[in-house]
Design a protein around this motif. Structure first.
Motif, PDB file in Angstrom:
ATOM      1  N   UNK A 142      -1.487  -0.233   0.331  1.00  0.00           N
ATOM      2  CA  UNK A 142      -1.105  -0.914   1.632  1.00  0.00           C
ATOM      3  C   UNK A 142       0.009  -1.523   1.786  1.00  0.00           C
ATOM      4  N   UNK A 143       0.524  -2.425   0.874  1.00  0.00           N
ATOM      5  CA  UNK A 143       2.016  -2.879   0.685  1.00  0.00           C
ATOM      6  C   UNK A 143       2.929  -1.818   0.554  1.00  0.00           C
ATOM      7  N   UNK A 144       2.628  -0.868  -0.253  1.00  0.00           N
ATOM      8  CA  UNK A 144       3.557   0.034  -0.605  1.00  0.00           C
ATOM      9  C   UNK A 144       3.854   1.069   0.529  1.00  0.00           C
ATOM     10  N   UNK A 145       2.703   1.251   1.302  1.00  0.00           N
ATOM     11  CA  UNK A 145       3.048   2.084   2.294  1.00  0.00           C
ATOM     12  C   UNK A 145       3.518   1.296   3.574  1.00  0.00           C
ATOM     13  N   UNK A 146       3.721   0.097   3.593  1.00  0.00           N
ATOM     14  CA  UNK A 146       4.530  -0.502   4.740  1.00  0.00           C
ATOM     15  C   UNK A 146       5.899  -0.261   4.455  1.00  0.00           C
ATOM     16  N   UNK A 156      -8.244  -3.122  -5.731  1.00  0.00           N
ATOM     17  CA  UNK A 156      -6.895  -3.421  -6.085  1.00  0.00           C
ATOM     18  C   UNK A 156      -5.921  -2.389  -5.808  1.00  0.00           C
ATOM     19  N   UNK A 157      -5.944  -1.171  -6.306  1.00  0.00           N
ATOM     20  CA  UNK A 157      -5.218  -0.048  -6.012  1.00  0.00           C
ATOM     21  C   UNK A 157      -5.094   0.009  -4.493  1.00  0.00           C
ATOM     22  N   UNK A 158      -6.042   0.075  -3.728  1.00  0.00           N
ATOM     23  CA  UNK A 158      -5.704   0.199  -2.204  1.00  0.00           C
ATOM     24  C   UNK A 158      -4.981  -0.938  -1.838  1.00  0.00           C
ATOM     25  N   UNK A 159      -5.261  -2.211  -2.333  1.00  0.00           N
ATOM     26  CA  UNK A 159      -4.270  -3.283  -1.879  1.00  0.00           C
ATOM     27  C   UNK A 159      -2.849  -3.081  -2.139  1.00  0.00           C
ATOM     28  N   UNK A 209       1.490   9.851   0.378  1.00  0.00           N
ATOM     29  CA  UNK A 209       0.329  10.068   0.060  1.00  0.00           C
ATOM     30  C   UNK A 209      -0.392  10.969  -0.988  1.00  0.00           C
ATOM     31  N   UNK A 210       0.189  12.188  -1.200  1.00  0.00           N
ATOM     32  CA  UNK A 210       0.056  13.173  -2.247  1.00  0.00           C
ATOM     33  C   UNK A 210       0.416  12.211  -3.428  1.00  0.00           C
ATOM     34  N   UNK A 211       1.231  11.614  -3.681  1.00  0.00           N
ATOM     35  CA  UNK A 211       1.909  10.789  -4.812  1.00  0.00           C
ATOM     36  C   UNK A 211       0.799   9.770  -5.022  1.00  0.00           C
ATOM     37  N   UNK A 212       0.420   9.005  -4.187  1.00  0.00           N
ATOM     38  CA  UNK A 212      -0.556   7.924  -4.387  1.00  0.00           C
ATOM     39  C   UNK A 212      -1.881   8.542  -4.749  1.00  0.00           C
ATOM     40  N   UNK A 213      -2.472   9.631  -4.159  1.00  0.00           N
ATOM     41  CA  UNK A 213      -3.581  10.334  -4.788  1.00  0.00           C
ATOM     42  C   UNK A 213      -3.553  10.818  -6.093  1.00  0.00           C
ATOM     43  N   UNK A 214      -2.295  11.093  -6.614  1.00  0.00           N
ATOM     44  CA  UNK A 214      -2.182  11.548  -7.792  1.00  0.00           C
ATOM     45  C   UNK A 214      -2.175  10.178  -8.964  1.00  0.00           C
ATOM     46  N   UNK A 215      -1.328   9.283  -8.390  1.00  0.00           N
ATOM     47  CA  UNK A 215      -1.231   7.806  -9.134  1.00  0.00           C
ATOM     48  C   UNK A 215      -2.753   7.367  -9.027  1.00  0.00           C
ATOM     49  N   UNK A 216      -3.666   7.530  -7.972  1.00  0.00           N
ATOM     50  CA  UNK A 216      -5.001   6.781  -8.031  1.00  0.00           C
ATOM     51  C   UNK A 216      -5.792   7.618  -9.270  1.00  0.00           C
ATOM     52  N   UNK A 217      -5.657   8.865  -9.259  1.00  0.00           N
ATOM     53  CA  UNK A 217      -6.389   9.702 -10.175  1.00  0.00           C
ATOM     54  C   UNK A 217      -5.964   9.189 -11.839  1.00  0.00           C
ATOM     55  N   UNK A 218      -4.850   8.877 -11.868  1.00  0.00           N
ATOM     56  CA  UNK A 218      -4.552   8.508 -13.450  1.00  0.00           C
ATOM     57  C   UNK A 218      -4.732   6.936 -13.418  1.00  0.00           C
ATOM     58  N   UNK A 219      -4.496   6.241 -12.547  1.00  0.00           N
ATOM     59  CA  UNK A 219      -4.623   4.791 -12.574  1.00  0.00           C
ATOM     60  C   UNK A 219      -6.072   4.247 -12.855  1.00  0.00           C
ATOM     61  N   UNK A 243       1.416  -4.355  14.356  1.00  0.00           N
ATOM     62  CA  UNK A 243       0.799  -2.857  14.800  1.00  0.00           C
ATOM     63  C   UNK A 243       0.440  -1.968  13.618  1.00  0.00           C
ATOM     64  N   UNK A 244       1.172  -2.158  12.559  1.00  0.00           N
ATOM     65  CA  UNK A 244       1.095  -1.353  11.258  1.00  0.00           C
ATOM     66  C   UNK A 244      -0.469  -1.852  10.724  1.00  0.00           C
ATOM     67  N   UNK A 245      -0.727  -3.069  10.558  1.00  0.00           N
ATOM     68  CA  UNK A 245      -2.158  -3.321  10.235  1.00  0.00           C
ATOM     69  C   UNK A 245      -3.185  -2.864  11.126  1.00  0.00           C
ATOM     70  N   UNK A 246      -3.061  -2.890  12.544  1.00  0.00           N
ATOM     71  CA  UNK A 246      -3.731  -2.399  13.536  1.00  0.00           C
ATOM     72  C   UNK A 246      -4.040  -0.802  13.090  1.00  0.00           C
ATOM     73  N   UNK A 247      -3.202  -0.186  12.930  1.00  0.00           N
ATOM     74  CA  UNK A 247      -3.214   1.150  12.967  1.00  0.00           C
ATOM     75  C   UNK A 247      -3.901   1.524  11.577  1.00  0.00           C
ATOM     76  N   UNK A 248      -3.792   0.646  10.630  1.00  0.00           N
ATOM     77  CA  UNK A 248      -4.526   0.821   9.132  1.00  0.00           C
ATOM     78  C   UNK A 248      -6.021   0.711   9.510  1.00  0.00           C
ATOM     79  N   UNK A 249      -6.410  -0.297  10.223  1.00  0.00           N
ATOM     80  CA  UNK A 249      -7.778  -0.483  10.730  1.00  0.00           C
ATOM     81  C   UNK A 249      -8.318   0.720  11.239  1.00  0.00           C
TER      82      UNK A 249
END
Length: 136
Positions: A117-121, A111-114, A83-93, A12-18
């Motif tokens: 996805x794992x981290x969000x689960x 790769x960051x998105x991958x 998600x806010x923390x990930x937006x910030x990490x994305x801008x830095x990474x 269900x998590x993967x389906x919601x992600x799609x």
């Protein structure tokens, strides 16, 4: 909750992600193309799209994946913080991966998105939508 229902949760998590990804990819362009004011004010459109998509994603995970009751403010706070923390990490990474490591931007972002996805689960199953006494 029975073990069988918990085992279906990753599917269900993967389906919601799609669904969330499709919604997110469609919402911003539809907003910009269909609201003339936002043709020029595309960053305002981005802010609106991000807010709407965050709420949409929260609701799909709450109602469709984890099916928790109550605790909306607490869950939404934890959900948003992730998600806010990930937006910030994305801008830095991303600049580090592209400029210093020499990785192509699309490859680095994918790769960051991958990782996201794992981290969000793990975050959502153990923090945002955690039910006391339940193992994820």
């Amino acid at each position: 909750m029975t073990g069988g229902r918990v085992m279906v949760r990753p599917i269900r998590f993967l389906a919601a992600g799609v669904v969330n990804t499709a919604f997110g990819l469609a919402f911003y362009p539809l907003l910009v193309w269909n609201v003339p004011f936002l043709h020029r004010h595309y960053l305002l459109a981005l802010a609106i799209a991000q807010a709407v998509c965050l709420v949409f994603a929260y609701l799909t995970y709450k109602l469709g994946v984890f099916r928790t009751r109550g605790r909306v403010a607490q869950e939404f706070g934890a959900f948003s913080a992730f998600y806010i923390a990930n937006y910030a990490a994305n801008w830095l990474t991303l600049p580090v991966l592209v400029e210093l490591a020499g990785i192509q931007p699309v490859v680095a972002q994918t790769a960051f998105t991958g990782v996201l996805i794992v981290g969000s689960w793990f975050w959502h199953s153990r923090v945002t939508f955690r039910v006391a006494g339940e193992r994820s």
